[in-house]
Design a protein around this motif. Sequence first.
Motif, PDB file in Angstrom:
ATOM      1  N   LYS A   1       0.822  -1.205   0.000  1.00  0.00           N
ATOM      2  CA  LYS A   1       0.000   0.000   0.000  1.00  0.00           C
ATOM      3  C   LYS A   1       0.862   1.263   0.000  1.00  0.00           C
ATOM      4  N   ALA A   2       1.970   1.220   0.738  1.00  0.00           N
ATOM      5  CA  ALA A   2       2.844   2.394   0.853  1.00  0.00           C
ATOM      6  C   ALA A   2       3.869   2.476  -0.273  1.00  0.00           C
ATOM      7  N   GLY A   3       4.108   1.364  -0.962  1.00  0.00           N
ATOM      8  CA  GLY A   3       5.136   1.342  -1.996  1.00  0.00           C
ATOM      9  C   GLY A   3       6.543   1.305  -1.439  1.00  0.00           C
ATOM     10  N   ARG A   4       6.673   0.956  -0.188  1.00  0.00           N
ATOM     11  CA  ARG A   4       7.981   0.840   0.474  1.00  0.00           C
ATOM     12  C   ARG A   4       7.817  -0.070   1.688  1.00  0.00           C
ATOM     13  N   LEU A   5       8.929  -0.500   2.257  1.00  0.00           N
ATOM     14  CA  LEU A   5       8.861  -1.354   3.437  1.00  0.00           C
ATOM     15  C   LEU A   5       8.257  -0.593   4.608  1.00  0.00           C
ATOM     16  N   VAL A   6       7.369  -1.253   5.317  1.00  0.00           N
ATOM     17  CA  VAL A   6       6.693  -0.668   6.475  1.00  0.00           C
ATOM     18  C   VAL A   6       6.895  -1.612   7.656  1.00  0.00           C
ATOM     19  N   THR A   7       7.227  -1.046   8.807  1.00  0.00           N
ATOM     20  CA  THR A   7       7.401  -1.847  10.017  1.00  0.00           C
ATOM     21  C   THR A   7       6.172  -1.689  10.905  1.00  0.00           C
ATOM     22  N   LEU A   8       5.518  -2.802  11.188  1.00  0.00           N
ATOM     23  CA  LEU A   8       4.366  -2.759  12.085  1.00  0.00           C
ATOM     24  C   LEU A   8       4.834  -2.455  13.505  1.00  0.00           C
ATOM     25  N   PRO A   9       4.038  -1.723  14.278  1.00  0.00           N
ATOM     26  CA  PRO A   9       4.442  -1.427  15.656  1.00  0.00           C
ATOM     27  C   PRO A   9       4.532  -2.674  16.519  1.00  0.00           C
ATOM     28  N   ASP A  10       3.701  -3.683  16.212  1.00  0.00           N
ATOM     29  CA  ASP A  10       3.705  -4.915  16.986  1.00  0.00           C
ATOM     30  C   ASP A  10       2.971  -5.985  16.192  1.00  0.00           C
ATOM     31  N   ILE A  11       3.174  -7.240  16.559  1.00  0.00           N
ATOM     32  CA  ILE A  11       2.413  -8.336  15.975  1.00  0.00           C
ATOM     33  C   ILE A  11       1.284  -8.672  16.936  1.00  0.00           C
ATOM     34  N   THR A  12       0.057  -8.446  16.500  1.00  0.00           N
ATOM     35  CA  THR A  12      -1.093  -8.686  17.362  1.00  0.00           C
ATOM     36  C   THR A  12      -1.911  -9.889  16.925  1.00  0.00           C
ATOM     37  N   SER A  13      -1.584 -10.479  15.792  1.00  0.00           N
ATOM     38  CA  SER A  13      -2.308 -11.634  15.289  1.00  0.00           C
ATOM     39  C   SER A  13      -1.942 -12.896  16.073  1.00  0.00           C
ATOM     40  N   VAL A  14      -2.876 -13.843  16.129  1.00  0.00           N
ATOM     41  CA  VAL A  14      -2.576 -15.132  16.750  1.00  0.00           C
ATOM     42  C   VAL A  14      -1.744 -16.010  15.820  1.00  0.00           C
ATOM     43  N   ALA A  15      -1.644 -15.628  14.551  1.00  0.00           N
ATOM     44  CA  ALA A  15      -0.849 -16.394  13.582  1.00  0.00           C
ATOM     45  C   ALA A  15       0.613 -15.984  13.713  1.00  0.00           C
ATOM     46  N   LYS A  16       1.262 -16.462  14.775  1.00  0.00           N
ATOM     47  CA  LYS A  16       2.624 -16.011  15.087  1.00  0.00           C
ATOM     48  C   LYS A  16       3.638 -16.384  14.020  1.00  0.00           C
ATOM     49  N   CYS A  17       3.358 -17.436  13.245  1.00  0.00           N
ATOM     50  CA  CYS A  17       4.295 -17.795  12.177  1.00  0.00           C
ATOM     51  C   CYS A  17       4.303 -16.777  11.043  1.00  0.00           C
ATOM     52  N   LEU A  18       3.334 -15.877  11.041  1.00  0.00           N
ATOM     53  CA  LEU A  18       3.339 -14.771  10.073  1.00  0.00           C
ATOM     54  C   LEU A  18       3.918 -13.511  10.692  1.00  0.00           C
ATOM     55  N   GLY A  19       4.485 -13.642  11.893  1.00  0.00           N
ATOM     56  CA  GLY A  19       4.816 -12.479  12.695  1.00  0.00           C
ATOM     57  C   GLY A  19       6.135 -11.815  12.419  1.00  0.00           C
ATOM     58  N   ALA A  20       6.368 -11.346  11.216  1.00  0.00           N
ATOM     59  CA  ALA A  20       7.520 -10.490  10.918  1.00  0.00           C
ATOM     60  C   ALA A  20       7.016  -9.053  10.807  1.00  0.00           C
ATOM     61  N   LYS A  21       7.547  -8.165  11.623  1.00  0.00           N
ATOM     62  CA  LYS A  21       7.074  -6.779  11.595  1.00  0.00           C
ATOM     63  C   LYS A  21       7.388  -6.098  10.266  1.00  0.00           C
ATOM     64  N   THR A  22       8.453  -6.556   9.602  1.00  0.00           N
ATOM     65  CA  THR A  22       8.832  -5.999   8.303  1.00  0.00           C
ATOM     66  C   THR A  22       9.132  -7.147   7.353  1.00  0.00           C
ATOM     67  N   VAL A  23       8.533  -7.141   6.179  1.00  0.00           N
ATOM     68  CA  VAL A  23       8.825  -8.198   5.221  1.00  0.00           C
ATOM     69  C   VAL A  23      10.180  -7.956   4.565  1.00  0.00           C
ATOM     70  N   ALA A  24      10.695  -8.997   3.935  1.00  0.00           N
ATOM     71  CA  ALA A  24      11.929  -8.861   3.174  1.00  0.00           C
ATOM     72  C   ALA A  24      11.715  -7.909   1.998  1.00  0.00           C
ATOM     73  N   ALA A  25      12.748  -7.141   1.680  1.00  0.00           N
ATOM     74  CA  ALA A  25      12.654  -6.228   0.535  1.00  0.00           C
ATOM     75  C   ALA A  25      12.332  -6.987  -0.751  1.00  0.00           C
ATOM     76  N   ARG A  26      12.790  -8.225  -0.820  1.00  0.00           N
ATOM     77  CA  ARG A  26      12.542  -9.043  -2.007  1.00  0.00           C
ATOM     78  C   ARG A  26      11.048  -9.241  -2.247  1.00  0.00           C
ATOM     79  N   ALA A  27      10.247  -9.250  -1.176  1.00  0.00           N
ATOM     80  CA  ALA A  27       8.805  -9.440  -1.327  1.00  0.00           C
ATOM     81  C   ALA A  27       8.187  -8.323  -2.166  1.00  0.00           C
ATOM     82  N   LEU A  28       8.630  -7.088  -1.924  1.00  0.00           N
ATOM     83  CA  LEU A  28       8.123  -5.976  -2.726  1.00  0.00           C
ATOM     84  C   LEU A  28       8.581  -6.079  -4.183  1.00  0.00           C
ATOM     85  N   GLU A  29       9.806  -6.528  -4.385  1.00  0.00           N
ATOM     86  CA  GLU A  29      10.294  -6.724  -5.750  1.00  0.00           C
ATOM     87  C   GLU A  29       9.444  -7.767  -6.475  1.00  0.00           C
TER      88      GLU A  29
END
Length: 328
Positions: A211-239
């Motif tokens: 949505k932002a067109g750049r890497l965004v860091t979430l303030p915290d992981i609040t989901s119960v799906a902890k295996c998805l819990g990376a506050k910032t995705v790899a830059a490669r994901a946007l590529e």
Amino acid sequence: LEGPQNHPGAKPFHVVSPVLESLPLSKAVGTKVFMKLENVQPSGSFKIRGIGHLCQDAARKGCRHFVCSSGNPPRAGGMLLRNLGIRCGVPQPCSDKGQSLGCEGCVLSPYCPLSPQVWDDANSRAQELVKTEGWVSIHPFDHPLVWEGHASLVRELKDSLEAKPGAVVVAVGGGGLLAGVVAGLHQVGWQDVPIIAAETHGAHSFHEALKAGRLVTLPDITSVAKCLGAKTVAARALECARECRVISQVVEDTEAVRAVERFLDDERMLVQPACGAALAVLYSGRLQRLQSEGRLPAPLASVVVVVCGGSNIHTAQLRALKSQLGME
């Protein structure tokens, strides 16, 4: 170094996972749905493909001590490191699962009692260990060899399916599986196949980055799906989103957990909420909505959903999650 000196350049640690048609999922979306069953990997998840490939390469170059922060070890880590004859993590067993697989150390994980509940914090501790103990850090999702290992999943799809699928549904945490799927699609000439990238709200760092067109860091992981819990995705994901057609979908925790329960009834397989995020795209009607909005073709030849893992879930935990989310 303790344990057997197995040759690190041997065959991959992962198995060729089954590709099965799901009649209940096909009925739910009105399109033939194939399941790529990564939950039956020896480690219980797809991660053995990429992390195993990276570990083998490091061992081939002489590495004898690894530390890895990820959502699906210790089971994967215990098996990999036992087969390579290499100690990992900290000098204490991290869980009964790790001990049962002969893991003498610990793979730092959000599910490990020695580790924080968010991957970013676990990774910080892993980096401290690397500095203090001189061990090699194995990144669970942000490394080209990890993506290369995960790409094998798509090559297997090409060998198993009679025709190119109309879409692939994957869960996104740090972006390693997404990067591997994109690499694999390019390798087999399927780069025009749309990818539906599923996340849960509260672990939706990829969606926010798109949505932002750049890497965004979430303030915290609040989901119960902890295996998805990376506050910032790899830059490669946007590529990847620029190289292939990637459609982001964010589901609620309740939808993911409900999908886990329904999948257990439909297919008699218990998977974790991270996998439930991908399944929820199919169960919740989102795929048909994307078709009605013109974002996906209608009809679709078929859909492949990557059933990414189930090593960190049991029935008591599923009941606890439902209670936590007010679903009972």
